[in-house]
Scaffold this motif. Structure first.
Motif, PDB file in Angstrom:
ATOM      1  N   LEU A  18     -22.076  15.704  14.720  1.00  0.00           N
ATOM      2  CA  LEU A  18     -22.073  16.664  13.604  1.00  0.00           C
ATOM      3  C   LEU A  18     -23.462  17.286  13.404  1.00  0.00           C
ATOM      4  O   LEU A  18     -23.610  18.514  13.393  1.00  0.00           O
ATOM      5  N   ILE A  19     -24.481  16.430  13.237  1.00  0.00           N
ATOM      6  CA  ILE A  19     -25.815  16.947  12.926  1.00  0.00           C
ATOM      7  C   ILE A  19     -26.428  17.602  14.164  1.00  0.00           C
ATOM      8  O   ILE A  19     -26.934  18.730  14.103  1.00  0.00           O
ATOM      9  N   SER A  76     -30.433   8.575   8.460  1.00  0.00           N
ATOM     10  CA  SER A  76     -30.217   8.556   7.012  1.00  0.00           C
ATOM     11  C   SER A  76     -30.971   7.432   6.312  1.00  0.00           C
ATOM     12  O   SER A  76     -31.014   7.400   5.084  1.00  0.00           O
ATOM     13  N   GLY A 100     -18.814  14.403  15.781  1.00  0.00           N
ATOM     14  CA  GLY A 100     -18.635  14.940  17.125  1.00  0.00           C
ATOM     15  C   GLY A 100     -19.056  16.394  17.247  1.00  0.00           C
ATOM     16  O   GLY A 100     -19.293  17.077  16.251  1.00  0.00           O
ATOM     17  N   ASP A 131     -26.474  12.897  26.029  1.00  0.00           N
ATOM     18  CA  ASP A 131     -25.536  11.985  25.380  1.00  0.00           C
ATOM     19  C   ASP A 131     -25.280  10.849  26.367  1.00  0.00           C
ATOM     20  O   ASP A 131     -25.715  10.893  27.519  1.00  0.00           O
ATOM     21  N   ARG A 132     -24.553   9.819  25.915  1.00  0.00           N
ATOM     22  CA  ARG A 132     -24.239   8.704  26.821  1.00  0.00           C
ATOM     23  C   ARG A 132     -22.879   8.897  27.470  1.00  0.00           C
ATOM     24  O   ARG A 132     -22.455   8.091  28.298  1.00  0.00           O
ATOM     25  N   VAL A 149     -28.600  10.273  16.683  1.00  0.00           N
ATOM     26  CA  VAL A 149     -27.661   9.181  16.978  1.00  0.00           C
ATOM     27  C   VAL A 149     -27.605   8.263  15.755  1.00  0.00           C
ATOM     28  O   VAL A 149     -28.456   8.365  14.871  1.00  0.00           O
TER      29      VAL A 149
HETATM   30  P1  NAP Z   1     -21.800  11.780  14.965  1.00  0.00           P
HETATM   31  O1  NAP Z   1     -21.140  13.080  14.726  1.00  0.00           O
HETATM   32  O2  NAP Z   1     -20.962  10.543  15.059  1.00  0.00           O
HETATM   33  O3  NAP Z   1     -22.699  11.885  16.277  1.00  0.00           O
HETATM   34  C1  NAP Z   1     -23.439  10.781  16.761  1.00  0.00           C
HETATM   35  C2  NAP Z   1     -23.922  11.054  18.164  1.00  0.00           C
HETATM   36  O4  NAP Z   1     -24.670   9.915  18.584  1.00  0.00           O
HETATM   37  C3  NAP Z   1     -22.812  11.248  19.185  1.00  0.00           C
HETATM   38  O5  NAP Z   1     -23.211  12.220  20.118  1.00  0.00           O
HETATM   39  C4  NAP Z   1     -22.719   9.866  19.842  1.00  0.00           C
HETATM   40  O6  NAP Z   1     -22.346   9.884  21.186  1.00  0.00           O
HETATM   41  C5  NAP Z   1     -24.148   9.411  19.827  1.00  0.00           C
HETATM   42  N1  NAP Z   1     -24.244   7.947  19.859  1.00  0.00           N
HETATM   43  C6  NAP Z   1     -23.544   7.095  19.104  1.00  0.00           C
HETATM   44  N2  NAP Z   1     -23.922   5.810  19.347  1.00  0.00           N
HETATM   45  C7  NAP Z   1     -24.874   5.898  20.295  1.00  0.00           C
HETATM   46  C8  NAP Z   1     -25.639   4.917  20.998  1.00  0.00           C
HETATM   47  N3  NAP Z   1     -25.506   3.607  20.723  1.00  0.00           N
HETATM   48  N4  NAP Z   1     -26.527   5.350  21.916  1.00  0.00           N
HETATM   49  C9  NAP Z   1     -26.651   6.681  22.173  1.00  0.00           C
HETATM   50  N5  NAP Z   1     -25.953   7.648  21.543  1.00  0.00           N
HETATM   51  C10 NAP Z   1     -25.079   7.259  20.630  1.00  0.00           C
HETATM   52  O7  NAP Z   1     -22.885  11.436  13.844  1.00  0.00           O
HETATM   53  P2  NAP Z   1     -23.722  12.396  12.858  1.00  0.00           P
HETATM   54  O8  NAP Z   1     -22.978  12.500  11.580  1.00  0.00           O
HETATM   55  O9  NAP Z   1     -24.149  13.620  13.589  1.00  0.00           O
HETATM   56  O10 NAP Z   1     -24.970  11.451  12.570  1.00  0.00           O
HETATM   57  C11 NAP Z   1     -26.071  11.363  13.460  1.00  0.00           C
HETATM   58  C12 NAP Z   1     -27.305  10.896  12.701  1.00  0.00           C
HETATM   59  O11 NAP Z   1     -27.514  11.784  11.599  1.00  0.00           O
HETATM   60  C13 NAP Z   1     -27.190   9.493  12.102  1.00  0.00           C
HETATM   61  O12 NAP Z   1     -28.434   8.839  12.249  1.00  0.00           O
HETATM   62  C14 NAP Z   1     -26.932   9.757  10.630  1.00  0.00           C
HETATM   63  O13 NAP Z   1     -27.452   8.704   9.827  1.00  0.00           O
HETATM   64  C15 NAP Z   1     -27.683  11.057  10.407  1.00  0.00           C
HETATM   65  N6  NAP Z   1     -27.165  11.913   9.320  1.00  0.00           N
HETATM   66  C16 NAP Z   1     -25.823  12.058   9.134  1.00  0.00           C
HETATM   67  C17 NAP Z   1     -25.369  12.866   8.089  1.00  0.00           C
HETATM   68  C18 NAP Z   1     -23.890  13.013   7.837  1.00  0.00           C
HETATM   69  O14 NAP Z   1     -23.488  13.243   6.687  1.00  0.00           O
HETATM   70  N7  NAP Z   1     -23.052  12.926   8.838  1.00  0.00           N
HETATM   71  C19 NAP Z   1     -26.287  13.543   7.276  1.00  0.00           C
HETATM   72  C20 NAP Z   1     -27.645  13.424   7.548  1.00  0.00           C
HETATM   73  C21 NAP Z   1     -28.089  12.590   8.578  1.00  0.00           C
HETATM   74  P3  NAP Z   1     -20.829   9.670  21.670  1.00  0.00           P
HETATM   75  O15 NAP Z   1     -20.101  10.865  21.157  1.00  0.00           O
HETATM   76  O16 NAP Z   1     -20.943   9.620  23.128  1.00  0.00           O
HETATM   77  O17 NAP Z   1     -20.368   8.389  21.005  1.00  0.00           O
END
Ligand code: NAP
Length: 292
Positions: free
Chosen positions: A14-15, A99, A131, A37-38, A72
Protein backbone atom coordinates in the motif's frame (compact mmCIF):
# COMPACT_ATOMS: atom_id res chain seq x y z
CA UNK A 1 15.91 18.23 -11.78
CA UNK A 2 14.32 15.30 -9.86
CA UNK A 3 15.08 15.01 -6.15
CA UNK A 4 16.65 11.55 -6.58
CA UNK A 5 18.34 9.92 -9.55
CA UNK A 6 17.59 6.31 -8.59
CA UNK A 7 14.87 5.81 -6.00
CA UNK A 8 14.55 2.26 -4.67
CA UNK A 9 11.36 1.12 -2.92
CA UNK A 10 11.58 -2.16 -1.02
CA UNK A 11 8.10 -3.61 -0.37
CA UNK A 12 5.68 -2.25 -3.02
CA UNK A 13 2.55 -2.67 -0.87
CA UNK A 14 0.00 0.00 0.00
CA UNK A 15 2.56 2.59 1.11
CA UNK A 16 5.38 1.60 -1.25
CA UNK A 17 3.16 1.51 -4.34
CA UNK A 18 1.55 4.84 -3.38
CA UNK A 19 5.03 6.39 -3.30
CA UNK A 20 5.80 4.80 -6.68
CA UNK A 21 2.56 6.11 -8.21
CA UNK A 22 3.31 9.59 -6.90
CA UNK A 23 6.85 9.45 -8.27
CA UNK A 24 5.64 8.16 -11.64
CA UNK A 25 2.97 10.83 -11.94
CA UNK A 26 5.03 13.80 -11.03
CA UNK A 27 8.53 13.26 -12.45
CA UNK A 28 10.00 15.60 -9.81
CA UNK A 29 10.72 12.90 -7.24
CA UNK A 30 12.94 10.49 -9.12
CA UNK A 31 14.48 9.92 -12.52
CA UNK A 32 14.41 6.11 -12.25
CA UNK A 33 12.39 3.77 -10.02
CA UNK A 34 13.87 0.51 -8.74
CA UNK A 35 11.48 -1.84 -6.93
CA UNK A 36 12.53 -4.77 -4.76
CA UNK A 37 10.34 -7.44 -3.19
CA UNK A 38 10.82 -11.03 -1.99
CA UNK A 39 8.12 -12.37 -4.32
CA UNK A 40 8.56 -12.37 -8.11
CA UNK A 41 4.77 -12.46 -8.65
CA UNK A 42 4.43 -9.16 -6.75
CA UNK A 43 7.26 -7.65 -8.82
CA UNK A 44 5.62 -8.74 -12.06
CA UNK A 45 2.39 -7.08 -10.93
CA UNK A 46 4.35 -3.89 -10.19
CA UNK A 47 5.75 -4.03 -13.70
CA UNK A 48 2.28 -4.57 -15.21
CA UNK A 49 1.08 -1.51 -13.31
CA UNK A 50 3.94 0.49 -14.86
CA UNK A 51 5.37 1.45 -11.47
CA UNK A 52 9.02 0.43 -11.98
CA UNK A 53 11.90 0.98 -14.37
CA UNK A 54 13.69 -2.00 -12.84
CA UNK A 55 12.36 -4.83 -10.66
CA UNK A 56 14.62 -7.00 -8.56
CA UNK A 57 14.85 -9.70 -5.91
CA UNK A 58 18.55 -8.93 -5.43
CA UNK A 59 19.70 -6.69 -2.56
CA UNK A 60 22.89 -5.93 -4.52
CA UNK A 61 20.81 -3.62 -6.75
CA UNK A 62 20.69 -1.21 -3.79
CA UNK A 63 24.16 -0.15 -5.01
CA UNK A 64 22.43 1.79 -7.82
CA UNK A 65 20.20 3.84 -5.53
CA UNK A 66 20.74 7.30 -4.04
CA UNK A 67 17.64 6.85 -1.87
CA UNK A 68 16.20 3.61 -0.51
CA UNK A 69 12.76 3.48 1.12
CA UNK A 70 11.94 0.42 3.22
CA UNK A 71 8.19 -0.12 3.11
CA UNK A 72 7.99 -3.55 4.71
CA UNK A 73 6.32 -4.57 8.00
CA UNK A 74 7.95 -3.22 11.17
CA UNK A 75 9.72 -6.44 12.19
CA UNK A 76 11.12 -6.88 8.66
CA UNK A 77 12.77 -3.41 8.58
CA UNK A 78 15.95 -4.44 10.41
CA UNK A 79 16.62 -7.74 8.55
CA UNK A 80 15.91 -6.11 5.18
CA UNK A 81 18.18 -3.15 6.05
CA UNK A 82 20.93 -5.62 7.06
CA UNK A 83 20.62 -7.44 3.73
CA UNK A 84 21.00 -4.18 1.77
CA UNK A 85 23.69 -2.54 3.95
CA UNK A 86 26.79 -4.09 2.29
CA UNK A 87 25.71 -2.67 -1.08
CA UNK A 88 24.68 0.87 -0.09
CA UNK A 89 27.00 3.55 -1.46
CA UNK A 90 28.25 6.63 0.42
CA UNK A 91 25.86 9.55 -0.09
CA UNK A 92 22.78 7.28 -0.17
CA UNK A 93 19.85 8.10 2.09
CA UNK A 94 18.08 5.17 3.73
CA UNK A 95 14.61 5.82 5.07
CA UNK A 96 11.67 3.69 6.14
CA UNK A 97 7.99 4.25 6.73
CA UNK A 98 7.55 2.02 9.78
CA UNK A 99 4.64 2.81 12.09
CA UNK A 100 6.73 2.22 15.24
CA UNK A 101 10.24 3.60 15.87
CA UNK A 102 11.25 1.57 18.95
CA UNK A 103 15.00 0.90 18.79
CA UNK A 104 15.32 1.18 14.98
CA UNK A 105 16.98 4.60 15.22
CA UNK A 106 19.76 3.14 17.37
CA UNK A 107 20.16 -0.24 15.66
CA UNK A 108 20.12 0.57 11.95
CA UNK A 109 22.92 3.20 11.84
CA UNK A 110 25.15 0.73 13.76
CA UNK A 111 25.54 -1.51 10.71
CA UNK A 112 25.35 1.01 7.84
CA UNK A 113 28.52 1.78 5.88
CA UNK A 114 30.14 5.21 6.47
CA UNK A 115 28.48 7.96 4.48
CA UNK A 116 25.07 6.24 4.28
CA UNK A 117 22.51 8.40 6.10
CA UNK A 118 19.47 6.97 7.89
CA UNK A 119 16.55 9.42 8.10
CA UNK A 120 13.46 7.47 9.11
CA UNK A 121 9.99 8.82 8.47
CA UNK A 122 6.39 7.80 8.97
CA UNK A 123 3.54 8.98 6.72
CA UNK A 124 0.39 9.17 8.83
CA UNK A 125 -1.78 7.89 6.01
CA UNK A 126 -3.19 4.52 5.15
CA UNK A 127 -6.18 2.38 4.39
CA UNK A 128 -7.20 -1.14 5.41
CA UNK A 129 -5.95 -2.52 2.06
CA UNK A 130 -2.56 -4.05 1.21
CA UNK A 131 -0.42 -4.88 -1.78
CA UNK A 132 0.59 -3.09 -4.99
CA UNK A 133 -2.97 -2.70 -6.27
CA UNK A 134 -4.08 -0.91 -3.12
CA UNK A 135 -1.87 2.19 -3.49
CA UNK A 136 -2.87 5.54 -4.95
CA UNK A 137 -0.90 8.71 -5.69
CA UNK A 138 -3.04 10.98 -3.48
CA UNK A 139 -2.68 8.86 -0.32
CA UNK A 140 -0.34 11.34 1.40
CA UNK A 141 -2.14 14.52 0.28
CA UNK A 142 -2.70 16.84 3.27
CA UNK A 143 -1.48 14.16 5.72
CA UNK A 144 1.39 14.38 8.17
CA UNK A 145 4.71 12.76 7.40
CA UNK A 146 6.67 12.53 10.64
CA UNK A 147 10.47 12.66 10.44
CA UNK A 148 12.43 10.99 13.22
CA UNK A 149 16.11 11.70 12.44
CA UNK A 150 18.85 10.96 14.96
CA UNK A 151 20.64 13.99 16.40
CA UNK A 152 23.70 13.40 14.21
CA UNK A 153 21.77 13.00 10.92
CA UNK A 154 23.17 15.59 8.47
CA UNK A 155 20.90 18.50 7.60
CA UNK A 156 21.14 17.92 3.83
CA UNK A 157 19.72 14.40 4.20
CA UNK A 158 16.89 15.53 6.52
CA UNK A 159 16.04 18.36 4.10
CA UNK A 160 15.87 15.92 1.17
CA UNK A 161 13.52 13.57 3.01
CA UNK A 162 11.41 16.55 4.07
CA UNK A 163 11.21 17.72 0.43
CA UNK A 164 10.41 14.19 -0.62
CA UNK A 165 7.31 14.00 1.60
CA UNK A 166 6.25 17.54 0.75
CA UNK A 167 6.42 16.59 -2.93
CA UNK A 168 4.12 13.68 -2.07
CA UNK A 169 1.62 16.26 -0.79
CA UNK A 170 2.29 15.74 2.94
CA UNK A 171 2.99 18.19 5.74
CA UNK A 172 6.13 17.37 7.69
CA UNK A 173 7.09 17.53 11.34
CA UNK A 174 10.23 16.39 13.18
CA UNK A 175 9.67 14.29 16.34
CA UNK A 176 11.74 12.21 18.74
CA UNK A 177 11.25 8.45 18.58
CA UNK A 178 9.70 8.46 22.09
CA UNK A 179 7.14 11.16 21.24
CA UNK A 180 6.38 9.45 17.94
CA UNK A 181 5.61 6.09 19.54
CA UNK A 182 3.52 7.68 22.33
CA UNK A 183 1.42 9.75 19.90
CA UNK A 184 0.93 6.85 17.49
CA UNK A 185 -0.11 4.54 20.34
CA UNK A 186 -2.99 6.92 21.02
CA UNK A 187 -4.06 7.99 17.55
CA UNK A 188 -3.49 4.77 15.65
CA UNK A 189 -2.44 1.68 17.60
CA UNK A 190 -5.10 1.84 20.35
CA UNK A 191 -7.97 2.50 17.86
CA UNK A 192 -6.87 -0.54 15.84
CA UNK A 193 -6.64 -2.67 18.98
CA UNK A 194 -10.20 -1.60 19.90
CA UNK A 195 -11.50 -2.33 16.40
CA UNK A 196 -10.01 -5.85 16.38
CA UNK A 197 -11.40 -6.47 19.87
CA UNK A 198 -14.93 -5.22 19.10
CA UNK A 199 -15.08 -7.55 16.09
CA UNK A 200 -13.74 -10.35 18.31
CA UNK A 201 -16.51 -9.66 20.84
CA UNK A 202 -19.14 -9.74 18.07
CA UNK A 203 -17.63 -12.97 16.76
CA UNK A 204 -17.82 -14.57 20.23
CA UNK A 205 -21.55 -13.93 20.55
CA UNK A 206 -23.86 -16.91 20.21
CA UNK A 207 -24.40 -17.91 16.56
CA UNK A 208 -27.93 -16.46 16.44
CA UNK A 209 -26.99 -13.14 17.97
CA UNK A 210 -23.84 -12.90 15.85
CA UNK A 211 -25.77 -13.26 12.64
CA UNK A 212 -28.25 -10.55 13.76
CA UNK A 213 -25.33 -8.21 14.58
CA UNK A 214 -23.90 -8.69 11.11
CA UNK A 215 -27.32 -8.32 9.43
CA UNK A 216 -28.20 -5.09 11.20
CA UNK A 217 -24.70 -3.65 11.67
CA UNK A 218 -25.24 0.02 12.41
CA UNK A 219 -22.75 2.60 11.26
CA UNK A 220 -20.76 2.55 14.53
CA UNK A 221 -19.94 -1.16 14.24
CA UNK A 222 -19.43 -0.84 10.47
CA UNK A 223 -16.80 1.87 10.98
CA UNK A 224 -14.90 -0.42 13.35
CA UNK A 225 -15.01 -3.29 10.84
CA UNK A 226 -13.30 -1.09 8.24
CA UNK A 227 -10.33 -0.58 10.57
CA UNK A 228 -10.43 -4.24 11.66
CA UNK A 229 -9.97 -5.36 8.04
CA UNK A 230 -6.31 -4.23 8.20
CA UNK A 231 -3.39 -6.56 7.52
CA UNK A 232 -2.77 -9.00 10.44
CA UNK A 233 1.02 -9.24 10.03
CA UNK A 234 1.43 -5.48 9.89
CA UNK A 235 -0.63 -4.98 13.06
CA UNK A 236 0.92 -7.92 14.92
CA UNK A 237 4.31 -6.27 14.29
CA UNK A 238 3.10 -2.83 15.38
CA UNK A 239 1.57 -4.12 18.63
CA UNK A 240 4.68 -6.09 19.58
CA UNK A 241 7.14 -3.34 18.57
CA UNK A 242 5.28 -0.69 20.60
CA UNK A 243 4.24 -3.08 23.38
CA UNK A 244 5.11 -1.07 26.52
CA UNK A 245 3.70 2.26 25.34
CA UNK A 246 0.62 0.62 23.88
CA UNK A 247 -0.10 -1.30 27.11
CA UNK A 248 0.29 1.91 29.13
CA UNK A 249 -2.14 3.72 26.80
CA UNK A 250 -4.54 0.78 26.97
CA UNK A 251 -4.43 0.88 30.79
CA UNK A 252 -5.52 4.54 30.73
CA UNK A 253 -8.27 3.65 28.28
CA UNK A 254 -9.51 0.84 30.58
CA UNK A 255 -9.63 3.31 33.50
CA UNK A 256 -11.63 5.80 31.40
CA UNK A 257 -13.97 3.04 30.21
CA UNK A 258 -14.49 2.06 33.84
CA UNK A 259 -15.30 5.66 34.68
CA UNK A 260 -17.92 5.79 31.87
CA UNK A 261 -19.36 2.46 33.09
CA UNK A 262 -19.59 3.86 36.65
CA UNK A 263 -21.41 6.98 35.38
CA UNK A 264 -23.90 4.81 33.48
CA UNK A 265 -24.35 2.51 36.51
CA UNK A 266 -25.18 5.38 38.85
CA UNK A 267 -27.32 7.15 36.24
CA UNK A 268 -25.08 10.22 36.30
CA UNK A 269 -26.44 12.03 33.22
CA UNK A 270 -24.14 14.99 33.70
CA UNK A 271 -20.98 12.86 33.73
CA UNK A 272 -22.15 10.86 30.69
CA UNK A 273 -22.96 13.94 28.59
CA UNK A 274 -19.70 15.63 29.67
CA UNK A 275 -17.72 12.66 28.33
CA UNK A 276 -19.71 12.54 25.07
CA UNK A 277 -19.21 16.28 24.62
CA UNK A 278 -15.44 15.84 24.88
CA UNK A 279 -15.68 13.43 21.95
CA UNK A 280 -17.71 15.92 19.93
CA UNK A 281 -15.16 18.64 20.65
CA UNK A 282 -12.30 16.43 19.44
CA UNK A 283 -14.19 15.64 16.22
CA UNK A 284 -14.84 19.36 15.58
CA UNK A 285 -11.14 20.11 16.15
CA UNK A 286 -10.12 17.43 13.65
CA UNK A 287 -12.51 18.84 11.04
CA UNK A 288 -11.18 22.33 11.73
CA UNK A 289 -7.58 21.06 11.31
CA UNK A 290 -8.60 19.30 8.04
CA UNK A 291 -7.61 15.91 9.48
CA UNK A 292 -11.10 14.33 9.30
P1 NAP B 1 1.60 -4.01 2.67
O1 NAP B 1 0.66 -3.41 1.70
O2 NAP B 1 1.25 -5.31 3.32
O3 NAP B 1 3.03 -4.16 1.97
C1 NAP B 1 4.13 -4.72 2.66
C2 NAP B 1 5.24 -5.04 1.68
O4 NAP B 1 6.32 -5.58 2.43
C3 NAP B 1 4.88 -6.07 0.63
O5 NAP B 1 5.50 -5.73 -0.58
C4 NAP B 1 5.47 -7.36 1.21
O6 NAP B 1 5.91 -8.28 0.25
C5 NAP B 1 6.71 -6.86 1.89
N1 NAP B 1 7.12 -7.76 2.97
C6 NAP B 1 6.32 -8.29 3.91
N2 NAP B 1 7.04 -9.03 4.79
C7 NAP B 1 8.31 -8.97 4.36
C8 NAP B 1 9.53 -9.56 4.82
N3 NAP B 1 9.56 -10.32 5.92
N4 NAP B 1 10.66 -9.29 4.13
C9 NAP B 1 10.61 -8.50 3.02
N5 NAP B 1 9.49 -7.93 2.54
C10 NAP B 1 8.37 -8.16 3.19
O7 NAP B 1 1.93 -3.03 3.89
P2 NAP B 1 1.84 -1.43 4.01
O8 NAP B 1 0.51 -1.08 4.56
O9 NAP B 1 2.32 -0.81 2.75
O10 NAP B 1 2.89 -1.20 5.18
C11 NAP B 1 4.28 -1.13 4.95
C12 NAP B 1 4.95 -0.35 6.07
O11 NAP B 1 4.31 0.93 6.16
C13 NAP B 1 4.83 -0.99 7.45
O12 NAP B 1 6.06 -0.80 8.14
C14 NAP B 1 3.75 -0.16 8.13
O13 NAP B 1 3.95 -0.12 9.54
C15 NAP B 1 3.95 1.20 7.49
N6 NAP B 1 2.74 2.05 7.43
C16 NAP B 1 1.53 1.51 7.12
C17 NAP B 1 0.41 2.34 7.08
C18 NAP B 1 -0.95 1.76 6.77
O14 NAP B 1 -1.96 2.31 7.24
N7 NAP B 1 -1.05 0.71 6.00
C19 NAP B 1 0.54 3.71 7.31
C20 NAP B 1 1.81 4.23 7.55
C21 NAP B 1 2.92 3.39 7.62
P3 NAP B 1 5.01 -9.50 -0.26
O15 NAP B 1 3.88 -8.86 -0.99
O16 NAP B 1 5.93 -10.26 -1.12
O17 NAP B 1 4.55 -10.22 1.00
Amino acid sequence: MPLFKNLMVVGPGLIGSSILRRARGDGQLAERLIVMDRDIAVLKRVQELGLADHITLDPADAAQADCVILSVPVRAIEPVARSLAPYLQPGTILTDVASVRGELGAIIPSFLPDGVEYVPSHPMAGTEFSGPDAGFAELFEGRWALLIPSLDAPEWACTKIQHFWESCGARTKVLTAEDHDRICAMVSHLPHLLAFTICDTADNLSAEMRSAVLDYAASGFRDFTRIAASDPIMWRDIFSANRDVLLETLERFIQDTQSMADAIRRGDDEAITAKINRGRRIRRTLIHNKQA
